[in-house]
Design an enzyme around this catalytic site. Structure first.
Site, PDB file in Angstrom:
ATOM      1  N   THR A 123      -6.902 -18.697   1.059  1.00  0.00           N
ATOM      2  CA  THR A 123      -6.333 -20.047   1.020  1.00  0.00           C
ATOM      3  C   THR A 123      -6.549 -20.746   2.359  1.00  0.00           C
ATOM      4  O   THR A 123      -6.912 -20.112   3.350  1.00  0.00           O
ATOM      5  CB  THR A 123      -4.824 -20.002   0.720  1.00  0.00           C
ATOM      6  OG1 THR A 123      -4.148 -19.343   1.801  1.00  0.00           O
ATOM      7  CG2 THR A 123      -4.539 -19.255  -0.590  1.00  0.00           C
ATOM      8  N   THR A 168      -2.221 -15.070  -1.160  1.00  0.00           N
ATOM      9  CA  THR A 168      -2.004 -16.362  -0.513  1.00  0.00           C
ATOM     10  C   THR A 168      -1.765 -16.167   0.985  1.00  0.00           C
ATOM     11  O   THR A 168      -1.952 -17.075   1.779  1.00  0.00           O
ATOM     12  CB  THR A 168      -0.813 -17.112  -1.154  1.00  0.00           C
ATOM     13  OG1 THR A 168      -0.736 -18.429  -0.636  1.00  0.00           O
ATOM     14  CG2 THR A 168       0.507 -16.403  -0.879  1.00  0.00           C
ATOM     15  N   HIS A 183       0.815  -1.219   0.000  1.00  0.00           N
ATOM     16  CA  HIS A 183       0.000   0.000   0.000  1.00  0.00           C
ATOM     17  C   HIS A 183       0.850   1.271   0.000  1.00  0.00           C
ATOM     18  O   HIS A 183       0.401   2.306  -0.510  1.00  0.00           O
ATOM     19  CB  HIS A 183      -0.963  -0.007   1.190  1.00  0.00           C
ATOM     20  CG  HIS A 183      -2.137  -0.911   0.978  1.00  0.00           C
ATOM     21  ND1 HIS A 183      -3.404  -0.627   1.451  1.00  0.00           N
ATOM     22  CD2 HIS A 183      -2.253  -2.098   0.326  1.00  0.00           C
ATOM     23  CE1 HIS A 183      -4.239  -1.601   1.102  1.00  0.00           C
ATOM     24  NE2 HIS A 183      -3.550  -2.508   0.429  1.00  0.00           N
TER      25      HIS A 183
END
Length: 291
Positions: free
Chosen positions: A178, A162, A41
């Site tokens: 996940t 992930t 970010h």
């Protein structure tokens, strides 16, 4: 914008000490996902046309971390503040990007080439430069192309999902992408290709990667070949972490000086082992003759 740090041997040594401390912090706090989010970010606001935004540490200021897309990011900023006080020589910009690199590595992901030397800035970009999870492929391209990144970068960097999970108080979405949100692997892409991943999250921006034919080619590749994903992710992450940043020549000189030294040590060790083997063989042969 503050002056660029002097990246000399002392600065590089401080970076390595901070790297060790970051490994310990991330392991003890299980905070790899939010460290990666912080690095992303801070860097993901870059605009190549105006040369504004990017990995410059400006996300530490309220006028930026209060943006809707940065909800919850103050947790990572606060976790890293004692680290900054311990290693004051390192800029916030360098520290935040180093935290992202370490977060990927300690969770089983690829080693990402990291070059320090970023300037700190207090100039925060306007709100709205980060991806909106509720939108699709056209929006993703608009955001990433603005940064100077490619379709491959879009898909590879999306694989960072992930790690971690979405929280309703931050994004309006809830759940992990996940089954193991603290392990960096290619399971994000494997789950994307399944029609039904029960209990797992798929944002509109995630689904866009499967629905768009160009994006889908990379999704399919990364789902079946984790090595290809790791290679491309490491390359794309490095690009993201260096948007608008020209690494100082001194950093490259330092790194190049370290490699031959390391190689020399390895060569010397190899010669010593070989000499020992020869000497042992000679001794054994001599003993045979004496016997």
């Amino acid at each position: 914008m503050s002056a660029a740090p002097v990246v000399d041997a002392e600065y590089m040594a401080e970076v390595e000490r901070a790297r060790r401390d970051l490994r310990a912090l991330i392991a003890s706090k299980s905070c790899a996902p939010i460290m990666l989010r912080l690095a992303w970010h801070d860097a993901g606001t870059y605009d190549k046309a105006t040369k504004t935004g990017g990995p410059n540490g400006s996300i530490r200021f309220p006028q930026e971390y209060s943006h809707a897309a940065n909800a919850g990011i103050k947790i990572a900023i606060d976790l890293l503040e004692p680290m900054k006080q311990k290693h004051p020589k390192i800029t916030y910009a360098d520290l935040y990007q180093l935290a992202g690199v370490v977060a990927v590595e300690v969770t089983g992901g690829p080693t990402i080439d990291y070059v320090p030397g970023r300037r700190d800035s207090s100039d925060s970009p306007e709100e709205g430069r980060l991806p909106d999870a509720k939108k699709g492929a056209a929006h993703l391209r608009e955001v990433f192309y603005r940064m100077g990144l490619s379709d491959k970068d879009i898909v590879a960097l999306s694989g960072g999902h992930t790690l971690g999970k979405a929280r309703p108080e931050r994004s309006g979405f809830d759940g992990a992408w996940t089954k193991d949100p603290l392990k960096f692997d290619n399971s994000y892409f494997i789950e994307l290709l399944k029609e039904n991943s029960e209990g797992l999250l798929k944002l509109p921006t995630d689904k866009a990667l499967v629905e768009d034919p160009t994006f889908r080619r990379y999704v399919e590749l990364y789902a079946k070949d984790e090595d290809a994903f790791f290679r491309d992710y490491a390359e794309s992450h490095k690009k993201l972490s260096e948007l608008g940043f020209t690494p100082p020549r001194s950093a490259f000189i330092y790194k190049s000086c370290q490699k031959p030294k390391s190689l020399l040590m390895q060569t010397a060790a190899g010669v010593a082992v070989a000499a020992a083997v020869v000497a042992w063989a000679y001794l054994c042969e001599s003993n045979k003759r004496l016997g």
